[in-house]
Design a protein around this motif. Structure first.
Motif, PDB file in Angstrom:
ATOM      1  N   ASN A  37      -2.927 -12.640  -3.408  1.00  0.00           N
ATOM      2  CA  ASN A  37      -1.619 -12.239  -3.921  1.00  0.00           C
ATOM      3  C   ASN A  37      -1.764 -11.367  -5.171  1.00  0.00           C
ATOM      4  OD1 ASN A  37       1.469 -12.778  -3.843  1.00  0.00           O
ATOM      5  ND2 ASN A  37       0.883 -13.112  -5.965  1.00  0.00           N
ATOM      6  N   LEU A  82      -2.490  -8.012  -4.025  1.00  0.00           N
ATOM      7  CA  LEU A  82      -1.300  -7.383  -3.462  1.00  0.00           C
ATOM      8  C   LEU A  82      -0.393  -6.856  -4.571  1.00  0.00           C
ATOM      9  CD1 LEU A  82      -0.137  -6.846  -0.662  1.00  0.00           C
ATOM     10  CD2 LEU A  82       1.186  -8.955  -0.894  1.00  0.00           C
ATOM     11  N   SER A 123       0.488  -8.875   3.045  1.00  0.00           N
ATOM     12  CA  SER A 123       1.836  -8.525   2.616  1.00  0.00           C
ATOM     13  C   SER A 123       2.886  -9.164   3.523  1.00  0.00           C
ATOM     14  CB  SER A 123       2.006  -7.003   2.608  1.00  0.00           C
ATOM     15  OG  SER A 123       3.279  -6.632   2.117  1.00  0.00           O
ATOM     16  N   TYR A 151       5.323 -11.663   1.791  1.00  0.00           N
ATOM     17  CA  TYR A 151       6.606 -11.044   1.488  1.00  0.00           C
ATOM     18  C   TYR A 151       7.441 -10.707   2.715  1.00  0.00           C
ATOM     19  CZ  TYR A 151       4.670 -10.693  -3.170  1.00  0.00           C
ATOM     20  OH  TYR A 151       4.116 -11.002  -4.378  1.00  0.00           O
ATOM     21  N   MET A 206       2.832  -3.324   4.033  1.00  0.00           N
ATOM     22  CA  MET A 206       2.761  -2.436   2.875  1.00  0.00           C
ATOM     23  C   MET A 206       3.455  -1.111   3.154  1.00  0.00           C
ATOM     24  SD  MET A 206       1.518  -3.683   0.126  1.00  0.00           S
ATOM     25  CE  MET A 206       1.122  -2.193  -0.784  1.00  0.00           C
ATOM     26  N   VAL A 243       6.995  -1.812   2.395  1.00  0.00           N
ATOM     27  CA  VAL A 243       7.149  -1.923   0.945  1.00  0.00           C
ATOM     28  C   VAL A 243       7.195  -0.535   0.315  1.00  0.00           C
ATOM     29  CG1 VAL A 243       6.023  -2.668  -1.190  1.00  0.00           C
ATOM     30  CG2 VAL A 243       6.091  -4.201   0.770  1.00  0.00           C
TER      31      VAL A 243
END
Length: 258
Positions: free
Chosen positions: A194, A197, A229, A233, A237, A240
């Motif tokens: 994390n 990330l 990711s 989340y 990515m 994101v």
């Protein structure tokens, strides 16, 4: 509509964006979600709820659905802020909706945030509105807090190993893993992933390709970064990057401005 942003203030990440369809996910961080314009739908532990604000504990399966902007606050499990959220907001529950008027006030407070100074002031006001300023005694083994701090301070995450972290806090890797899981619910490997990330998020603003971001953040492969990711989340990515591209010019931390 306000532009997306990512700010870090005292180990908490404040992210504004819309979340039309992220996959259900769970992660080590507790977090708070606030509507910026209108209520959102939260799916938490299989329950659908409409809210202007919600607190969700660590490792609770959830997703947030909102075409309108929302403010999401990610709170490291091993911080005083997390302990306050558990005691003051969650009170033993995996999640709780928050008072509508207070949630609306928080959303309004962040509506015009544009700079690092704005973010620091808004974060302090958010803590005040939610009653999160009281300090709570840590329940974690101090060696786990020391290990987490060691990982956060590492200048080269791509070279850091759990064996090195364990040695720094005078534990064997297996003992560190056992204590870390006991106190946080996740492995030190996932905690380190994390942190990588988070670094990747901030590298996006440099204009590097996702492959280069992956290598510079310390991931072995782009697919590993994407999988991490999604796991933490609910988004790859690439997603994101698409969501936050407009706001990446404001991603330096409020702490770094000092």
């Amino acid at each position: 509509m306000n532009e997306p942003f990512i700010f870090r203030v005292s180990d908490c990440y404040y992210i504004q964006a819309s979340y039309p369809s992220p996959a259900e996910h769970r992660h080590f961080a507790a977090h708070l979600v606030f509507a910026m314009e209108r209520p959102f739908t939260a799916l938490v532990n299989g329950v659908s709820v409409e809210a202007a604000g919600i607190a969700i504990g660590s490792d609770v399966p959830h997703t947030i659905l909102s075409e309108a902007p929302t403010l999401v606050v990610f709170i490291d499990e091993l911080t005083p802020m997390s302990r306050c959220v558990k005691h003051t907001l969650l009170r033993g529950a995996p999640w709780r909706t928050l008072d509508t008027s207070v949630s609306s006030e928080v959303g309004e407070r962040w509506r015009d945030v544009r700079t690092e100074a704005d973010a620091a002031a808004a974060a302090a006001e958010t803590e005040r509105l939610l009653g999160l300023q009281e300090q709570r005694t840590s329940a974690e083994d101090p060696r786990i807090l020391e290990a987490a701090a060691y990982m956060k301070a590492a200048p080269a995450l791509e070279q850091l190993t759990i064996r090195e972290v364990a040695r720094a806090v005078h534990l064997s890797p297996s003992r560190l893993t056992h204590l870390f899981r006991r106190d946080t619910g996740i492995s030190p490997h996932l905690y380190l992933a994390n942190l990588k990330l988070e670094r990747a998020f901030y590298l996006l603003e440099t204009g590097r390709s996702l492959t280069q971001v992956c290598m510079d953040a310390g991931f072995a492969t782009p697919s590993h970064m994407a999988d991490t990711s999604r796991k933490l989340y609910g988004m790859s990515m690439t997603e994101v990057k698409q969501i936050f591209l407009a706001g990446l010019g404001r991603t330096k931390t409020a702490d770094e401005q000092k």
